[in-house]
Design a protein around this motif. Sequence first.
Motif, PDB file in Angstrom:
ATOM      1  N   ARG A 570      -2.066   4.493   1.258  1.00 13.05           N
ATOM      2  CA  ARG A 570      -0.416   4.638   1.465  1.00 13.05           C
ATOM      3  C   ARG A 570       0.230   3.366   2.128  1.00 13.05           C
ATOM      4  O   ARG A 570       1.322   3.026   2.025  1.00 13.05           O
ATOM      5  N   ALA A 571      -0.777   2.807   3.131  1.00 13.32           N
ATOM      6  CA  ALA A 571      -0.297   1.483   3.790  1.00 13.32           C
ATOM      7  C   ALA A 571      -0.211   0.322   2.596  1.00 13.32           C
ATOM      8  O   ALA A 571       0.843  -0.421   2.749  1.00 13.32           O
ATOM      9  N   GLU A 572      -1.052   0.226   1.961  1.00 17.18           N
ATOM     10  CA  GLU A 572      -0.852  -0.770   0.552  1.00 17.18           C
ATOM     11  C   GLU A 572       0.462  -0.392  -0.110  1.00 17.18           C
ATOM     12  O   GLU A 572       1.068  -1.338  -0.529  1.00 17.18           O
ATOM     13  N   ILE A 573       0.698   0.857  -0.436  1.00 20.59           N
ATOM     14  CA  ILE A 573       2.031   1.254  -1.081  1.00 20.59           C
ATOM     15  C   ILE A 573       3.194   0.637  -0.320  1.00 20.59           C
ATOM     16  O   ILE A 573       4.461   0.261  -0.799  1.00 20.59           O
ATOM     17  N   TRP A 574       3.259   1.084   0.930  1.00 20.12           N
ATOM     18  CA  TRP A 574       4.170   0.465   1.997  1.00 20.12           C
ATOM     19  C   TRP A 574       4.369  -0.853   1.932  1.00 20.12           C
ATOM     20  O   TRP A 574       5.766  -1.297   1.751  1.00 20.12           O
TER      21      TRP A 574
END
Length: 638
Positions: A570-574
């Motif tokens: 999820r952090a990578e997508i953010w």
Amino acid sequence: MVTRRTFLGLLASTVLPQPLMAADVDNEPDYLADWLRAGQMPHLAKRLPKFPRIVSVAAMGGTPGRYGGSVRTIIGSQNDIRFMTIYGYARLVGYDRTLSLQPDILESFSAVNDTVFTFKLRDGHKWSDGHPLTSNDFRYWWEDVILNKQLTPGGGALELRPHGNLPRFEVLDELTVRYSWDDPNPDFLPSLAAPQPLVILGPGHYLKQFHKKYQDSIRLSSLIQENRVKKWQDLHIKMGRAYRPENPNLPVLDPWRNTTPPPAEQFVFERNPYFHRVDENGRQLPYIDRFILNISSSAIIAAKTGAGESDLQATGIDFNDYTFLKDAEKRYPIKVNLWKMARGSRVALFPNLNSADPVWRDVLRDVRVRRALSLAIDRHEINMAVFYGLGTESADTILPDSPLYKPEYASAWISHDPDQANALLDAAGLDKRDEDGTRFLPDGRRMEITVETPGESTLDSDVLELVTDHWRKVGIALYTRVSQRDIFRSRAMGGRILMSLWYGLDNGVPTADMNPGELAPTMDDQMQWPLWGMYYLSRQTQGAAPDVAEAAKLVKLLGEWETAASSFERAEIWHQMLAIYSDQVFSIGLINATLQPIVHSARMQNVPEKALYGFDPTCYLGVYMPDTFWMKEDRPNA
């Protein structure tokens, strides 16, 4: 696999103390004495859950307090009584001051792979009318509200069906319920902790009287007529609306409950005798007995606050009121604190990529134009002239307080560079000018941008006056139009606004587990792409699909976030979304990390001197727990 959320939820349930078996007489609020003497409510030990939520006030940097007092605050309209449910911030799960999720109304929760969520209630927890809170309140809302096509014709909130289908709902026992999805739903817990939370339970014992399934048709017709609604569905919605608590008879779980039916010029909220939190000394929260909300014109809230007419004021005042309010400290027993605003930008410009004007629509969809508009603005001048140099010049993006922050997001296309701005506008085919230096649009009209604003702050007009000068130097004429907020939003959603001035991103301090939907077209009130937002919101039945590749990519990435199985993913997508959003300048941020005055009575204790201030996720004052604020001396309850 058990996620970190499971660990946090279970940890919170393991540190609870032994049950509170007896109540010290000193721990009873004097405010409830008459009810207790009359036998109209039980004593404290029977009002509290077996395991209440223990709030260590000292650990939060405060001091355990005393009961009593009435707090006055000022609101701009009757709708603003919703601030009490935001300030009270009683949620199934909620954020603490570090923005970590923890059980609140729930005793514990577990989440397995963000697909199976199990919630356990506190044994003995009661609604504000003394009726037990049990899994039946979840069952009622699920079976009789969400699954009722007349009450919920759309099929349920999007947070409950991110992949199209509702979850499986199970009642495991009187205190335990479970929601299960086949695919991850990482937004479920954050949506329960939100300022306007996802509703998955209600006081069924009270609401059944307004439901066609349970109420006699003659009595139901009488209630419909009495409450001036057209059908039973409207009656149920009106009487059961918890976020804007207009029904004084509706049982709640908040620290204070409304006692005043609308319409009124003053609303009185009194302590909930069954509230589930206590301090480290066993004193039931809240400390303060009553909140008195007085309605006033928004234009004079700051003046009234500075005249000592409010004991706690955060809304209706702005940074440009600070010097006046600070000076008022010399005349009235008030104190003014400055909290950092947690929005992506205190003021931001939103070019409407869905404008009804086809020529302007094409112009604004050219990223070179949006970048040029941003580069032409002298943010340093705005910061110094309007914010006394106390803000941070930045794009509309997240703050350093967020673990997702990267300097390149904040610095994207914000340097004051009129030469580069001119070159970008020329390259976009806007190189022709009249004798005054104003550029022409492709159809021969002068390049005149009308920026619309609700005009609720003189700060906005001060900023626009400066931007007018900056854009004139690159051949763009700026005009301002002011309209009331409701009209302003309606015009924006209808594509009749070319460009808006409003706040930037609501959540400037996100974690990877918070929904990044603000960065994509997801809502019809997003002023840079309202039709695209409506398309997403309506499940592709209204509005229009995004036809700018980068905007469509943001929607795709949001879908990937919703199915991501870990915080790392999820952090990578953010980061991908933040990079696209800032590089494409979908909103033109100016200044963030500005300061918000928080005014409170000098007698009020435990109000943080410094904190983050914003709607989402801090719920204005909510995560700082106003139920722990207390007054040194009583004000008469008259």
